[in-house]
Write an enzyme that holds these catalytic residues in place. Structure first.
Site, mmCIF file in Angstrom:
data_model
loop_
_atom_site.group_PDB
_atom_site.id
_atom_site.type_symbol
_atom_site.label_atom_id
_atom_site.label_comp_id
_atom_site.label_asym_id
_atom_site.label_seq_id
_atom_site.Cartn_x
_atom_site.Cartn_y
_atom_site.Cartn_z
ATOM 1 N N CYS A 1 76.108 47.485 23.147
ATOM 2 C CA CYS A 1 76.449 47.532 24.377
ATOM 3 C C CYS A 1 75.077 48.274 24.831
ATOM 4 C CB CYS A 1 77.508 48.869 24.772
ATOM 5 S SG CYS A 1 77.524 49.251 26.432
ATOM 6 N N CYS B 1 75.290 50.971 27.669
ATOM 7 C CA CYS B 1 75.535 52.327 27.084
ATOM 8 C C CYS B 1 74.268 52.898 26.205
ATOM 9 C CB CYS B 1 76.787 52.366 26.079
ATOM 10 S SG CYS B 1 77.960 51.218 26.579
ATOM 11 N N ASP B 2 73.736 52.253 25.384
ATOM 12 C CA ASP B 2 72.525 52.626 24.473
ATOM 13 C C ASP B 2 71.284 52.291 24.464
ATOM 14 O OD1 ASP B 2 75.018 53.734 23.250
ATOM 15 O OD2 ASP B 2 75.288 52.031 21.846
#
Ligand code: NAP
Length: 323
Positions: free
Chosen positions: A145, A148-149
């Site tokens: 992701c 997200c990261d």
């Protein structure tokens, strides 16, 4: 026969647990069937159990670890009267009401649970390459992701695997942070749409590594590089990256519902009837979160749709069961 529950929630990621909080607070005494801890990709708590820091969930300015966040969701649901069981659903019969749900070995046995309404929140799993260490290093250099990261890779050299729209989207997004993004694709032609392709091919931070696959993931506690292999010559070489984003597609966890709930060709459940956004084709069955969303796939959007499913179920029960 077991007693008929008002609502059984199948799946315990942000969508299912939010639905549990809301239905519990509506005094519907929901039962959450969380899944089994042994399962690797559709585990209790959902995909956030595979992440480390979550920095984009509102309300946590310092960030929070994915598993901690899910534990808090769970505690909040239980506090208001939801019952949570670490059980994996093996069969459902939604052909008539009350709906029937089995856990464990279904053959010939009576259903384990009966429900007036069901909320499906079984989520989706990111497809992985199936390489040693890949799963263990998720959250430690390996990610599925970028949203997200990506932030953790400011100034780094990273790689993205895949040749579809997801891979291009992730690679393009990651150029906001990384110095260089190597896009590894197993063929010499991208599957992604033309407009997305142009975006990647014209981005000077993205370097294409055509006709290659990941042969090895290196590192024990964090990613320390990868080994890539040519799909043409078989020749191998090292790639010095601190991040590896696997973007080879997702699969919704909908096997249980084949032939019962309407789904797209890709397996995502079809929801919405013009009035209730989480309604499925079966009255009294609602779906929320990633199992019906291939566009946003965020904890906060899953959570929001879990809230909608709870309200849809509550209103439906009020009109059809408790009237
Ligand atoms: P996808 O279209 O199925 O593409 C998956 C890619 O990963 C393919 O290029 C495939 O290679 C590669 N791949 C699969 N298994 C692999 C493996 N084991 N090792 C190496 N490479 C592997 O999946 P997606 O990109 O997630 O897209 C899914 C759907 O969502 C598509 O319809 C897409 O258009 C849509 N989507 C749209 C957007 C957007 O419009 N903004 C963004 C994301 C997704 P091959 O090409 O060789 O098969």
């Amino acid at each position: 026969m077991p007693a008929i529950r008002n609502v059984v929630i199948i799946g315990s990621g942000p969508a299912g647990l939010t639905a549990a909080i809301y239905t519990a607070r509506a005094n519907l005494e929901p039962l959450i069937l969380e899944g089994e801890p042994s399962s690797t990709s559709d585990q209790p708590g959902g995909q956030l159990m595979l992440t480390t820091d979550v920095e984009n969930f509102p309300g946590f300015p310092e960030g929070i670890m994915g598993p901690d966040l899910m534990q808090r969701f769970r505690e909040q649901a239980v506090r208001f009267g939801a019952e949570a069981k670490l059980e994996k659903v093996t069969k459902v019969d939604l052909s008539e009401r009350p709906f029937k749900i089995w856990v464990g070995e279904p053959e010939g046995a009576e259903p384990t649970y009966l429900a007036h309404s069901v909320i499906v929140s079984t989520g989706a799993k990111s497809l992985l390459l199936d390489l040693p260490k890949e799963h263990e290093l998720i959250g430690h250099g390996v990610s599925t992701c970028a949203t997200c990261d990506g932030f953790f890779f400011r100034g780094h050299n990273i790689a993205v695997v895949g040749g579809g729209d997801s891979a291009i989207e992730e690679a393009t997004f990651l150029t906001k942070f990384a110095d260089k993004v190597t896009l590894i694709h197993r063929r010499d032609e991208l599957r992604a749409s033309k407009i997305m392709q142009d975006r990647a091919l014209n981005n000077e931070k993205i370097e294409m590594l055509w006709n290659h696959e990941v042969a090895e993931i290196k590192g024990d506690t964090k990613l320390e590089g990868i080994r890539v292999r040519s799909t043409v010559s078989g020749e191998e070489s090292d790639l010095d990256v601190s991040g590896l984003f696997v973007a080879i597609g997702h699969r919704p966890n909908t096997d249980l519902f084949v032939g019962q709930l309407d789904m797209e060709e890709s397996g995502y459940l079809v929801t919405g009837n013009g009035v209730q956004v989480t309604a499925t084709n079966i009255e009294g069955v609602f779906a929320c979160g990633d199992v019906q969303d291939h566009t946003y796939r965020q904890a906060i959007t899953a959570s929001g749709s879990g809230c909608s499913a709870a309200i849809d179920a509550e209103r439906w029960l009020e009109a059809n069961v408790h009237a």
